[in-house]
Write an enzyme that holds these catalytic residues in place. Structure first.
Site, PDB file in Angstrom:
ATOM      1  N   LYS A   1     -35.695  32.766 -37.309  1.00 11.38           N
ATOM      2  CA  LYS A   1     -36.064  32.076 -36.059  1.00 11.38           C
ATOM      3  C   LYS A   1     -36.348  33.123 -34.972  1.00 11.38           C
ATOM      4  CE  LYS A   1     -35.598  28.224 -38.037  1.00 11.38           C
ATOM      5  NZ  LYS A   1     -35.103  26.870 -38.079  1.00 11.38           N
TER       6      LYS A   1
HETATM    7  C1  LIG Z   1     -34.594  25.726 -38.754  1.00  8.92           C
HETATM    8  C2  LIG Z   1     -34.687  24.357 -38.221  1.00  8.92           C
HETATM    9  C3  LIG Z   1     -33.577  23.484 -38.180  1.00  8.92           C
HETATM   10  C4  LIG Z   1     -32.275  23.787 -38.852  1.00  8.92           C
HETATM   11  O1  LIG Z   1     -31.666  24.960 -38.536  1.00  8.92           O
HETATM   12  P1  LIG Z   1     -30.587  25.602 -39.562  1.00  8.92           P
HETATM   13  O2  LIG Z   1     -29.919  26.647 -38.728  1.00  8.92           O
HETATM   14  O3  LIG Z   1     -31.351  26.152 -40.692  1.00  8.92           O
HETATM   15  O4  LIG Z   1     -29.645  24.519 -39.952  1.00  8.92           O
HETATM   16  C5  LIG Z   1     -33.724  22.259 -37.574  1.00  8.92           C
HETATM   17  N1  LIG Z   1     -34.898  21.875 -37.055  1.00  8.92           N
HETATM   18  C6  LIG Z   1     -35.994  22.656 -37.109  1.00  8.92           C
HETATM   19  C7  LIG Z   1     -37.263  22.166 -36.495  1.00  8.92           C
HETATM   20  C8  LIG Z   1     -35.925  23.910 -37.693  1.00  8.92           C
HETATM   21  O5  LIG Z   1     -37.034  24.680 -37.730  1.00  8.92           O
END
Ligand SMILES: *Cc1c(COP(=O)(O)O)cnc(C)c1O
Length: 377
Positions: free
Chosen positions: A192
């Site tokens: 991210k």
């Molecule tokens: C990555 C993501 C999540 C979940 O995050 P995690 O930390 O992997 O549980 C939720 N919503 C969106 C849009 C994402 O891109």
């Protein structure tokens, strides 16, 4: 040329190695591995960065969404509206809490939830809207907040892909994504925009009462030690991840600028091409954090293009290949294909290119030249 990757975590790490290693070493030495000073420091740092009153760190972005919904006291059968075109986590937690997911179509220019589509599915049972700032572009928050107010609904921003992006209201006020709705969630998954070196997440809100509730829910529903007032969960950000995030947060704006610069270079190379739609930046440049750089490939064989790119050592991906309403887990007789015209088309056209903080001009030129050459024959 450096090896091409969708995300270059190693290249980024190498530049901050000394500081980040020292911050991790400090946690190892002080042994406050859970809920240590680094976690509290990160909470404060992020509150200040986002301009929100409360940040509640937790274990990951999916938990953050779930806990946000638990904090709002949504009850089984309450309807929660979200986008058909997103990562499954969003709809997953709605279903897990026995709420009723209501998936709606998105806009073809931003890939974000359509406000008109939301309006069309609001019923007396609707309790919340979950806009996802997909690929880093902030959704139409001004219209979504107005619609929510009109119908007395909560807005939960899924900000996993847009941390650091801003939204400018018609009157000129600017707010950071995640600080606009009643509550928001984010993820610090390594890939991210603000990634740690494991799993991590956080919930944001400006509501004092809700923040108090959320802090209990993340910790087994405890407000006083061994007094469990509500059903909670165990969802913690560990101190090592917080130390990594404390090192990286001051670099987030610079990281997002590097992503934006790469996006502009990609888009300049593809400008005016009849078969390529480049991603729209709706509003000022800082409204898009470019978590992904996603093209739409028209009138060409996208899958053949993907294969060609992979043969040339260029990674690429389809985010997302299947609409949520067509997934086995979330299909429902209430859905009508005519209501998902845009999503059904996007899944056939989208193609995401490498996007990260370490892309250089040589790499971008190689990628764009390869694509343009393929499309010209
Ligand atoms: C990555 C993501 C999540 C979940 O995050 P995690 O930390 O992997 O549980 C939720 N919503 C969106 C849009 C994402 O891109």
């Amino acid at each position: 040329m450096k090896k091409l990757q969708m995300v270059d975590l190693k290249g980024q790490y190498d530049k901050i190695k000394d500081t980040v290693n020292a911050s991790i070493q400090e946690v190892l030495d002080n042994t406050a591995y859970v809920n240590g000073p680094e976690v509290h420091k990160f909470q404060k740092n992020l509150e200040e960065y986002l301009g929100v009153k409360h940040v509640i760190p937790c274990a990951n972005g999916t938990d953050a969404l779930q806990i946000a919904m638990m904090g709002l006291d949504l009850k089984p059968g309450d309807e929660v509206i979200t986008a058909d075109f997103t990562f499954a986590a969003t709809v997953e937690v709605i279903a897990l809490l026995q709420l009723t997911p209501v998936l709606v179509d998105v806009e073809p220019d931003t890939f974000n939830i359509s406000v008109e589509a939301i309006r069309n599915v609001i019923t007396p049972k609707t309790k919340a809207i979950v806009p996802v700032h997909l690929f880093g572009q902030v959704a139409d928050m001004e219209d979504i907040m107005a619609l929510a107010e009109e119908h007395n609904l909560y807005v939960i921003e899924d900000n996993a892909q847009a941390i650091g992006a801003s939204y400018t209201f018609a009157d000129g006020t600017k707010k950071k994504a995640g600080g606009i709705g009643h509550v928001a969630s984010t993820s610090f998954f390594p890939s991210k925009n603000l990634g740690c070196y494991g799993d991590g997440g956080a919930i944001f809100t400006n509501d004092d009462e809700l923040a108090y509730k959320l802090r209990g829910i993340v910790n087994h529903g405890m407000y006083e030690r061994y007094h469990h007032d509500v059903v909670g969960v165990n969802s913690r950000l560990d101190s090592v991840q917080a130390a990594v995030l404390n090192t990286k947060l001051p670099l987030l704006d610079e990281y997002n600028k590097a992503r934006l610069a790469a996006a502009h270079k990609y888009s300049a190379a593809f400008a005016g091409h009849a078969d390529i739609v480049t991603p729209l930046i709706k509003g000022t440049d800082d409204s898009h954090a470019f978590h992904q750089y996603t093209l739409r490939i028209l009138n060409a064989d996208r899958n053949a293009l993907m294969k060609h790119l992979q043969d040339k050592g260029i990674p690429c991906a389809i985010y997302y290949p299947i609409p949520l309403h067509s997934q086995k887990a979330y299909a429902d007789a209430k859905y009508n294909e005519d209501d998902f015209v845009v999503t059904n088309q996007m899944v056939k056209e989208v193609l995401s290119l490498p996007m990260h903080t370490e892309l250089d001009d040589e790499q971008i030129k190689f990628i764009t030249d390869t694509i343009l050459e393929f499309l010209s024959v």
